[in-house]
Structure formats: structure tokens, C-alpha cells
Motif scaffolding. Structure first.
Motif, PDB file in Angstrom:
ATOM      1  N   PRO A  61      14.598   5.971  -7.329  1.00 33.44           N
ATOM      2  CA  PRO A  61      14.149   7.353  -7.514  1.00 33.44           C
ATOM      3  C   PRO A  61      12.630   7.470  -7.349  1.00 33.44           C
ATOM      4  O   PRO A  61      11.873   6.647  -7.876  1.00 33.44           O
ATOM      5  N   HIS A  62      12.225   8.511  -6.621  1.00 32.06           N
ATOM      6  CA  HIS A  62      10.801   8.654  -6.294  1.00 32.06           C
ATOM      7  C   HIS A  62      10.484  10.090  -5.908  1.00 32.06           C
ATOM      8  O   HIS A  62      11.381  10.894  -5.672  1.00 32.06           O
ATOM      9  N   LEU A  63       9.178  10.358  -5.818  1.00 33.68           N
ATOM     10  CA  LEU A  63       8.658  11.588  -5.229  1.00 33.68           C
ATOM     11  C   LEU A  63       7.899  11.175  -3.976  1.00 33.68           C
ATOM     12  O   LEU A  63       6.975  10.360  -4.053  1.00 33.68           O
ATOM     13  N   THR A  64       8.262  11.713  -2.840  1.00 33.09           N
ATOM     14  CA  THR A  64       7.565  11.357  -1.604  1.00 33.09           C
ATOM     15  C   THR A  64       6.196  12.025  -1.570  1.00 33.09           C
ATOM     16  O   THR A  64       6.073  13.229  -1.776  1.00 33.09           O
ATOM     17  N   LEU A  65       5.172  11.214  -1.296  1.00 32.88           N
ATOM     18  CA  LEU A  65       3.799  11.714  -1.192  1.00 32.88           C
ATOM     19  C   LEU A  65       3.337  11.757   0.265  1.00 32.88           C
ATOM     20  O   LEU A  65       2.579  12.626   0.646  1.00 32.88           O
ATOM     21  N   LYS A  66       3.783  10.798   1.080  1.00 30.98           N
ATOM     22  CA  LYS A  66       3.496  10.764   2.524  1.00 30.98           C
ATOM     23  C   LYS A  66       4.762  10.306   3.220  1.00 30.98           C
ATOM     24  O   LYS A  66       5.270   9.229   2.955  1.00 30.98           O
ATOM     25  N   ARG A  67       5.262  11.161   4.095  1.00 36.70           N
ATOM     26  CA  ARG A  67       6.510  10.860   4.795  1.00 36.70           C
ATOM     27  C   ARG A  67       6.328   9.731   5.803  1.00 36.70           C
ATOM     28  O   ARG A  67       5.274   9.177   5.949  1.00 36.70           O
ATOM     29  N   TRP A  68       7.374   9.452   6.519  1.00 39.05           N
ATOM     30  CA  TRP A  68       7.501   8.296   7.409  1.00 39.05           C
ATOM     31  C   TRP A  68       6.291   8.057   8.302  1.00 39.05           C
ATOM     32  O   TRP A  68       5.764   8.985   8.902  1.00 39.05           O
ATOM     33  N   PHE A  69       5.925   6.785   8.386  1.00 36.92           N
ATOM     34  CA  PHE A  69       4.896   6.374   9.327  1.00 36.92           C
ATOM     35  C   PHE A  69       5.139   4.935   9.768  1.00 36.92           C
ATOM     36  O   PHE A  69       5.807   4.166   9.077  1.00 36.92           O
ATOM     37  N   LYS A  70       4.600   4.612  10.940  1.00 32.83           N
ATOM     38  CA  LYS A  70       4.627   3.245  11.469  1.00 32.83           C
ATOM     39  C   LYS A  70       3.201   2.913  11.888  1.00 32.83           C
ATOM     40  O   LYS A  70       2.592   3.681  12.645  1.00 32.83           O
ATOM     41  N   ILE A  93       7.010   4.745   3.772  1.00 37.04           N
ATOM     42  CA  ILE A  93       6.626   5.996   3.137  1.00 37.04           C
ATOM     43  C   ILE A  93       5.775   5.653   1.917  1.00 37.04           C
ATOM     44  O   ILE A  93       5.818   4.525   1.419  1.00 37.04           O
ATOM     45  N   ILE A  94       5.003   6.623   1.465  1.00 37.67           N
ATOM     46  CA  ILE A  94       4.221   6.463   0.240  1.00 37.67           C
ATOM     47  C   ILE A  94       4.825   7.403  -0.796  1.00 37.67           C
ATOM     48  O   ILE A  94       5.067   8.579  -0.515  1.00 37.67           O
ATOM     49  N   VAL A  95       5.082   6.851  -1.981  1.00 37.43           N
ATOM     50  CA  VAL A  95       5.823   7.574  -3.008  1.00 37.43           C
ATOM     51  C   VAL A  95       5.202   7.375  -4.382  1.00 37.43           C
ATOM     52  O   VAL A  95       4.405   6.463  -4.591  1.00 37.43           O
ATOM     53  N   HIS A  96       5.615   8.216  -5.307  1.00 36.25           N
ATOM     54  CA  HIS A  96       5.424   7.970  -6.737  1.00 36.25           C
ATOM     55  C   HIS A  96       6.773   7.483  -7.245  1.00 36.25           C
ATOM     56  O   HIS A  96       7.804   8.114  -6.993  1.00 36.25           O
ATOM     57  N   LEU A  97       6.794   6.336  -7.934  1.00 43.11           N
ATOM     58  CA  LEU A  97       8.029   5.789  -8.481  1.00 43.11           C
ATOM     59  C   LEU A  97       8.352   6.458  -9.811  1.00 43.11           C
ATOM     60  O   LEU A  97       7.524   6.470 -10.725  1.00 43.11           O
ATOM     61  N   ILE A  98       9.539   7.021  -9.910  1.00 48.42           N
ATOM     62  CA  ILE A  98      10.019   7.602 -11.167  1.00 48.42           C
ATOM     63  C   ILE A  98      10.528   6.440 -12.016  1.00 48.42           C
ATOM     64  O   ILE A  98      11.298   5.599 -11.536  1.00 48.42           O
TER      65      ILE A  98
END
Length: 180
Positions: A39-48, A4-9
Motif C-alpha cells: 500500500p502506497h501513495l504515488t508521488l511520481k508516476r512511472w519512469f525509466k 515509481i516514487i511513493v509514500h509507503l503506508i
């Protein structure tokens, strides 16, 4: 491998988020989210994607990041999605929302990435309890959260990262820091 792609808190907000999840685990026997993922904010959900596409993704993100600037958002209070997810609410700045829209546009150019309806910059949140990980009594937890100090943090949207899932835990694979 799932990613996943996230912003790290980070900082005090990260510590507060972890304290909230630990408190809920102790009081309500919830799934310990803090042991599974930072802790994070999801920016792009699951992918393979394969190695070649992963290289393309990272190259595109390197180029994208070079022109991006930090922005602001706030973490404020608790919210919920029905009775299945409880979270710390996020109030994004217009600049943060634009960043995520532009990020998703950049990601759409990478072969092999697919997008779902939840891959959009509209419902930013930092999950503290999720029923799909372990059943819980929503009303008891929600009532309890009304009695504790509400989270309130002014944050810098200063990074994003790829997390990879290994044995049901998420690990930081790579972080991009945004220009001040």
C-alpha cells in the motif's frame, strides 16, 4: 527498469488497506493489488532512467531529504475516478502538499526524468481496485463499499521510496525516512 516514487503506508492503515483489497478480491474476483505492491501513495508516476541518472536521482534525494520534516495526512473513506479506479481517499496537510511540490521540483533537475499531467500533488489516493488490471462491475463494488466500515486513519507522512517493477510486481528499492 520501470520505477515509481511513493509514500509507503504503514501500520494499521497498511493492514486495513490490504484487508480491503483481499476482501474485494474474494467477493468480486478483482485483481489482487495487495499481491503486486505494498500500500502506497504515488508521488511520481512511472519512469525509466539509466544507472548514471539513477545515481544522480538518489544523490539529489539524499540532499533534499536532509532538510525535510514529517507532516500529517488522513486516510478517510472511499473515492473513485470514474468507474475505473476505486481508492481510499487522502486528505493531505498543507505541509504534505508542499513536500510533494518541492520533491517534484527536485526531481525536475534530474536528467532523463519526464513528467505528465498526473505528476502533480492534487489527487492523492490509495488504490484498492483498478479496472485496467482486471474488469469489474463498478456499481456492485461501490454499493458494497458503502456497507463496510469506512477507513479513517490519521497518518504521518514520514517516508518516501523508490519502487522498481520486476515481472509485474513492485519491490522497494530504497526508502528515505523524513526527520521528525
Amino acid at each position: 527498469m520501470e520505477r515509481i516514487i511513493v509514500h509507503l503506508i504503514r501500520g494499521g492503515a497498511k493492514e486495513a488497506h490490504e484487508a480491503i483489497t483481499q476482501d474485494l478480491v474474494q467477493k468480486f474476483d478483482l485483481f489482487p493489488i495487495h499481491e503486486r505492491v505494498t500500500p502506497h501513495l504515488t508521488l511520481k508516476r512511472w519512469f525509466k532512467i539509466g544507472d548514471q541518472e539513477m545515481n544522480e536521482l538518489c544523490n539529489n534525494l539524499d540532499i533534499f531529504t536532509a532538510s525535510q520534516r514529517q507532516s500529517q495526512y488522513s486516510l478517510s473513506g472511499f473515492g473513485n475516478f470514474g468507474e475505473g479506479v476505486i481508492y481510499v481517499d487522502v486528505v493531505p496537510s498543507s505541509e504534505m502538499s508542499k513536500f510533494v511540490t518541492d520533491l517534484l521540483e527536485t526531481l525536475s533537475k534530474v536528467g532523463g526524468l519526464t513528467f505528465e499531467e498526473f505528476d502533480s500533488p492534487r489527487d492523492f489516493h490509495a488504490t484498492v481496485a483498478m479496472r485496467s488490471l482486471k474488469p469489474f462491475d463498478f456499481n456492485k463494488i461501490w454499493s458494497y463499499l458503502k456497507t463496510v466500515p469506512q477507513p479513517s486513519f490519521q497518518m504521518r507522512f514520514d517516508n518516501f521510496a523508490i519502487l522498481k517493477k520486476i515481472d509485474d510486481k513492485l519491490f522497494i528499492e530504497r526508502v528515505w525516512e523524513l526527520n521528525p
